[in-house]
Scaffold this active site. Structure first.
Site, PDB file in Angstrom:
ATOM      1  N   ILE A 160       3.426   2.338   1.710  1.00  0.00           N
ATOM      2  CA  ILE A 160       4.628   1.984   2.131  1.00  0.00           C
ATOM      3  C   ILE A 160       5.638   2.144   0.949  1.00  0.00           C
ATOM      4  O   ILE A 160       5.626   1.148   0.063  1.00  0.00           O
ATOM      5  CB  ILE A 160       5.064   0.767   3.010  1.00  0.00           C
ATOM      6  CG1 ILE A 160       4.000   0.512   3.956  1.00  0.00           C
ATOM      7  CG2 ILE A 160       6.484   0.951   3.617  1.00  0.00           C
ATOM      8  CD1 ILE A 160       4.308  -0.454   4.739  1.00  0.00           C
ATOM      9  N   GLY A 163       0.722  -1.218  -0.003  1.00  0.00           N
ATOM     10  CA  GLY A 163      -0.061   0.060  -0.193  1.00  0.00           C
ATOM     11  C   GLY A 163       0.857   1.327   0.156  1.00  0.00           C
ATOM     12  O   GLY A 163       1.642   1.645  -1.006  1.00  0.00           O
ATOM     13  N   LYS A 201       2.825 -10.161  -3.864  1.00  0.00           N
ATOM     14  CA  LYS A 201       3.564  -8.981  -3.289  1.00  0.00           C
ATOM     15  C   LYS A 201       5.211  -9.699  -3.154  1.00  0.00           C
ATOM     16  O   LYS A 201       6.157  -8.912  -3.483  1.00  0.00           O
ATOM     17  CB  LYS A 201       3.003  -8.556  -2.049  1.00  0.00           C
ATOM     18  CG  LYS A 201       1.863  -7.714  -2.409  1.00  0.00           C
ATOM     19  CD  LYS A 201       1.178  -7.498  -1.084  1.00  0.00           C
ATOM     20  CE  LYS A 201      -0.330  -6.940  -1.396  1.00  0.00           C
ATOM     21  NZ  LYS A 201      -1.065  -6.894  -0.111  1.00  0.00           N
TER      22      LYS A 201
END
Lengths: 435, 435
Positions: A138, A136, A207
């Site tokens: 970061i 997200g 991710k």
């Protein structure tokens, strides 16, 4: 006045409308930082009539997202349609093919097609950026590909799925069981109606595979991520872990294995035991956090909001600002052709301490059978907790922590026990990470 | 083969030799990531004969660092000489003046002369980069100026000095007093022989002023940082704080104050009480951590090694790689002329909960006098701990936590008490940050 950077937005769900709101709210500040204004030239979504809480009338509307890529007044297409293939991928290919930069928040598409898109973007001389696809708000992709660029990264791991972390930390706080907390999370909108992608670890695996490629300069291998979710974690596991000094977190973990002289890629998403004194033990709720260990920088931690419209929009617009500043970068920190093809690592020779939980019937001989299997497989037991019968199932929970040893020994012990009458359900193994 | 980026290193202390070791060790990887090799053209330091543990014979040597800036075979000068003025500043000006990029780890020089150098670098069209000047190996300057670029940053704060954090967390772990732990830190090389810059908060203030300028787009104002160090923190404070649910950390804290309609810059370095459930409460030893809060991204945390040759070299070389990639950026995230001049904020109207510690003689009436002063100043006391007599000094430690209120009220209470016979030593006030 300098020329604005003209962008087009495809997909106006929570992230897409968040991007509109951000660009409108922070327009003046963004123009100072980007040294030019960011101008939304056109938008596209499935339903033009839907009230999204932002005024879209000032932007051109395209019913077909593919039309955004064809517009001559667009420099960058922002893909927020979602899905690994279909319209999202068609738009991404189309935009790059027409010489537009592409910014996306789409982890599934990058995990599956990132190399193809990176190669196409290089040939076209355009930017491909996907900061919002991982963790997200970061800036961890920037942190690894630029901030840590001087280092050989030895390991990258972290809490990559906010839904799982919310469920685990709520189970921890309340003592409630998985299904119960998941149902609540679904009611509150923290988990999807079909939670499979999140709770089975697939989202985290997307991710992780992206982070690993950037960290190690390895070719992205989503297919090779070993993935286990959190649906089998019981309240009793959390309680046992706590009594041993750990919390349970779903971690994506990747490192290079050089055991046999060849660099092999280890990638695993799995619930882990994290000691209280490790920074990840204090990451609660929907927060994400990523740790990277480099040969000069040591251990670096990035922590923040892993999802939500604001944080995700923040990452999307950071990518757009980079492009406005003329900083194109390489999608995976180096040219796609330089990424090294690596075979998946064998995990059996990995050494770690493991937590093994058995749910067993309450009758004589069970403990003897289990400990004999451990002995025969060469697994050395460091501590063991047996907990009284579960009122509902009549099972006894037996949790043990092993001394450090090869993971293959634990696998072998469970193979010996496979099919035994002593096991009510398949045992759950979780690795322990060291502080 | 593409042309290498040619660099010259001035200053070969631990950081300088760390940079040499890093560039040699990770050369192949850096060339892949930077898309060109980084080549050390020349080096300079005070003493050519000193054994630094790296082979410098392959690099040209200049006795005068200024000569590095004049060399036609140098693209970027890396300043690691140190000191806010003198040879470091002369070299920085000289390098930029000759059209070279400048990379520096020198927080004091940037805090004092950063705006002048940024302006000169823009005019010369060269890069000025100083990632290593703040928080060692943590890419926090990049994180704020690029990763968080889409946000209006509302607050930036963190643990910016490893020496202070090591001392405070060791005091916490061992119950020992400041002087004792400082002496040990000096013996172990964690603190300088003259520890003033570190323990009095000046080093943290340098870093904070740099972060604030980047976060807020404000003109750098090191002169306006209110700075208090940790030398007055007692073991008893740490004990009291713990019993109330806090740890003590030296924080640099900056935010924009808009109370009177004008944007004013609040910058303070001061020991704070940090609640156990705040991520900074778990940052121990020489680790640094920075928190930034943005209007879309929410709260972001960067954590890692704040000093040491490896981490600092990692940050220096990340800057060099950025330049090799052609990503010059703006030193303070936007052109120097765009930075907004802001007056320092008045702190009196800031609202917070405060911890106030008195060391008082053990006799009747003292508590009445102190509480009367609090009442008269309008300070509302939330909790109070009185601890028995100190064996050495005969003092009684009286610690109180106030309800939230204006800082000016606490200041007024202490003004009332100023000169009172009831106070053995000047009271210590520390703000409490909220989780």
């Amino acid at each position: 006045m300098v020329e604005p950077l003209n962008i087009a937005l495809a997909g106006l769900g929570t992230v897409g409308t968040g991007v509109v709101r951000l660009i409108e709210t922070n327009a003046e500040l963004i123009a100072r930082r980007a040294r030019r204004p960011i101008r939304i030239a056109a938008v596209s979504a499935r339903d033009r009539t839907k009230d999204r809480g932002v005024d879209l009338s000032r932007y051109d509307w395209e019913d077909d997202p593919a039309a955004l890529a064809a517009r001559s007044d667009v420099d960058v297409v922002v893909e927020m349609v979602g899905g690994s293939d279909g319209p999202a991928l068609a738009l991404a290919r189309g935009a790059i093919g027409k010489g537009k930069g592409l910014v996306t928040a789409n982890k599934a598409m990058i995990a599956h097609h990132g190399l193809e898109l990176a190669s196409a973007a290089e040939k076209a001389g355009v930017a491909l950026k996907f900061e919002a696809a991982v963790a997200g708000g970061i800036p961890v992709i920037k942190g690894l590909s630029e901030g840590a660029a001087a280092n050989a990264i030895e390991r990258v791991y972290g809490i990559l799925n906010g839904t799982c972390n919310y469920i685990l930390s709520t189970m921890e706080d309340t003592g409630r069981d998985f299904g119960d907390v998941l149902a609540e999370a679904q009611r509150m909108g923290y988990a999807e109606a079909d939670p499979t992608f999140d709770v089975e670890g697939i989202d985290a695996a997307h991710k992780l595979s992206i982070l690993a490629a950037i960290a190690f300069g390895s070719r992205l291998r989503f297919d090779a991520v070993e993935t286990t979710g959190i649906s089998r974690v019981k309240a009793a596991d959390i309680e046992q872990a706590r009594s041993l000094g750990y919390v349970i977190r779903l971690l994506g973990m990747s490192e290079i294995d050089r055991t046999d002289g060849t660099a092999r890629l280890f990638q695993r998403v799995h619930p882990h035991l994290v000691p209280f004194d490790h920074p990840l033990a204090h990451v609660d709720g929907a927060t994400n956090a990523v740790v990277a260990e480099g040969n000069f920088m040591g251990r670096l931690l990035f922590q923040g909001a892993g999802a939500g419209d604001g944080p995700t929009a923040s990452a999307v617009v950071a990518d757009i600002i980079d492009i406005a500043r003329g900083e194109k970068g390489a999608a995976f920190s180096m040219p796609e052709g330089e990424l090294e093809a690596m075979e998946p690592a064998e995990t059996g020779h990995r050494r770690s301490r493991s937590y093994i939980r058995f749910a067993v019937p309450d009758r004589p001989g069970v403990l003897a059978e289990i400990t004999a299997a451990m002995r025969d497989a060469g697994v050395s037991i460091a501590s063991m907790i047996q907990k009284g019968e579960d009122a509902q199932t009549g099972e006894v929970i037996l949790a043990m922590v092993t001394h450090e040893g090869p993971e293959s020994a634990v696998t072998e012990a469970l193979r010996i026990l496979d099919g035994s009458q002593s096991l009510a359900v398949r045992p759950l193994v979780m690795q322990i990470i060291e502080g």
